[in-house]
Design an enzyme around this catalytic site. Structure first.
Site, mmCIF file in Angstrom:
data_model
loop_
_atom_site.group_PDB
_atom_site.id
_atom_site.type_symbol
_atom_site.label_atom_id
_atom_site.label_comp_id
_atom_site.label_asym_id
_atom_site.label_seq_id
_atom_site.Cartn_x
_atom_site.Cartn_y
_atom_site.Cartn_z
ATOM 1 C CB CYS A 1 48.521 -49.339 -13.515
ATOM 2 S SG CYS A 1 48.028 -49.579 -11.790
ATOM 3 C CG HIS B 1 52.273 -48.975 -9.047
ATOM 4 N ND1 HIS B 1 52.007 -47.958 -8.152
ATOM 5 C CD2 HIS B 1 51.049 -49.425 -9.480
ATOM 6 C CE1 HIS B 1 50.687 -47.799 -8.050
ATOM 7 N NE2 HIS B 1 50.090 -48.669 -8.842
#
Length: 340
Positions: free
Chosen positions: A133, A246
């Site tokens: 990711c 994130h």
């Protein structure tokens, strides 16, 4: 999108990413003829929604893929190694979200905005790998810059949310917050240290070179997707007390100069990424406003004065959606439309 419809299996359907894969498939109106939910034995019999109906979860096994065209895996690396070959043998194409196959030479590693043509190589093993990711969020921002001027070097620091470690980790951050408010002792189970009011520079296990496996994924996966073994990527991956999405501070060195103005132009024209960069109005990407969406946002674009042809920027993306579920579904869409 092809008008043909497909039998689709989601392996790991009861997990956080598996459930999100189902949601994204429905949101994007993927052409599903039959939906099949697979999970471990303890989840068998549970019922999950699909377009107003409920489908019973079956056990993930080698026999569960008969008649399946596309199998989306988010059941962990061990399960992928065990059952993905069986799915391929049964006739399915596997899109795997784990790290099990990412660095195998005959398995394409794909972010559609970066290297969609690599999907054609699925025929070698019947498997396509979803990158890590953190790598996905970075490379969608790097791609338009790389296409303008080859990137020589990347230095990146990630600020990774609790949900990247799973649902229990996310709940632990919430519980630590509740405990602090009440004045109760704070328990630590999911992470190496207390995450509340803290940052932890430790994601995944450490390797012999001093980097963690998470950090080495960013190095190795970026090289593979750009087909460029000369890119140097140095990363520091940090867990922060954020629930979802994130963030990454990225500094690059390019072969020729890319001005901040040109970078904004290039990124603005690229798919999957948008510029949000107006510091005078306090406008820049943040997890709070990025979570829940599929777009990665880039801001704080500026020259890096420490190196010739240097550029620095900040990128934020939802690691559960674009960093996992949505990227897998995008791969499946291209498979359905162009190859199956």
């Amino acid at each position: 999108m092809s008008r043909k419809e497909f039998s689709v299996a989601v392996a790991g359907a009861t997990g956080a990413v598996g459930e999100l894969m189902i949601k994204v498939l429905e949101e994007r109106n993927f052409p599903v003829r039959e939906m099949r939910y697979l999970a471990s034995a303890r989840s068998v019999g549970k019922r999950l929604a699909w377009k107003g109906e409920e489908i019973e979860v079956r056990e993930l096994s080698a026999r569960a893929f008969s008649g399946v065209d596309i199998a989306l895996f988010s059941a962990g690396g061990g399960r992928s190694l065990e059952f993905a070959p069986a799915a391929v043998e049964a006739g399915a194409v596997v899109v795997d979200n784990s790290s099990a196959f990412r660095m195998e030479a005959d398995v394409p590693l794909v972010v559609p905005e970066v290297n969609a043509p690599d999907i054609a190589n699925y025929t070698q093993r019947g498997i396509i790998a979803n990158p890590n990711c953190t790598t996905i969020i970075m490379v969608v921002a790097l791609k338009p810059l790389y296409d303008f001027s080859r990137i020589r070097r990347v230095v990146v620091s990630s600020y990774q949310s609790a949900s990247g470690a799973g649902a229990q980790a996310m709940e632990e951050l919430k519980e630590q917050t509740r405990s602090w408010v009440k004045g109760d002792p704070i328990e630590v189970k999911a992470f190496q240290h207390q995450l509340l009011f803290n940052v932890i520079p430790h994601i995944d296990s450490f390797t012999d070179n001093g980097y963690t496996k998470e950090e080495m994924k960013m190095h190795n996966e970026t090289r593979k997707m750009f087909h460029d073994d000369q890119i140097r990527v140095s990363s520091t991956c940090v867990r922060v007390p954020v629930l979802t999405a994130h963030s990454e501070a990225v500094a690059i060195e390019t072969e020729s100069e890319i001005t901040p103005e040109k970078a904004r132009e290039l990124i603005s024209a690229a798919p999957g990424v948008e510029v949000l960069d107006d510091p005078e109005r306090n406008s820049y990407p943040m997890p709070l406003f990025t979570a829940g969406g599929d777009t990665c946002y880039v801001g704080r674009i500026r020259r890096d004065f420490s190196v010739e042809n240097g550029l620095s920027f900040w990128v934020v993306g939802d690691q559960l959606r674009k960093g996992a579920a949505t990227n897998a579904v995008q791969i499946a869409e291209i498979l359905a439309d162009q190859y199956l």
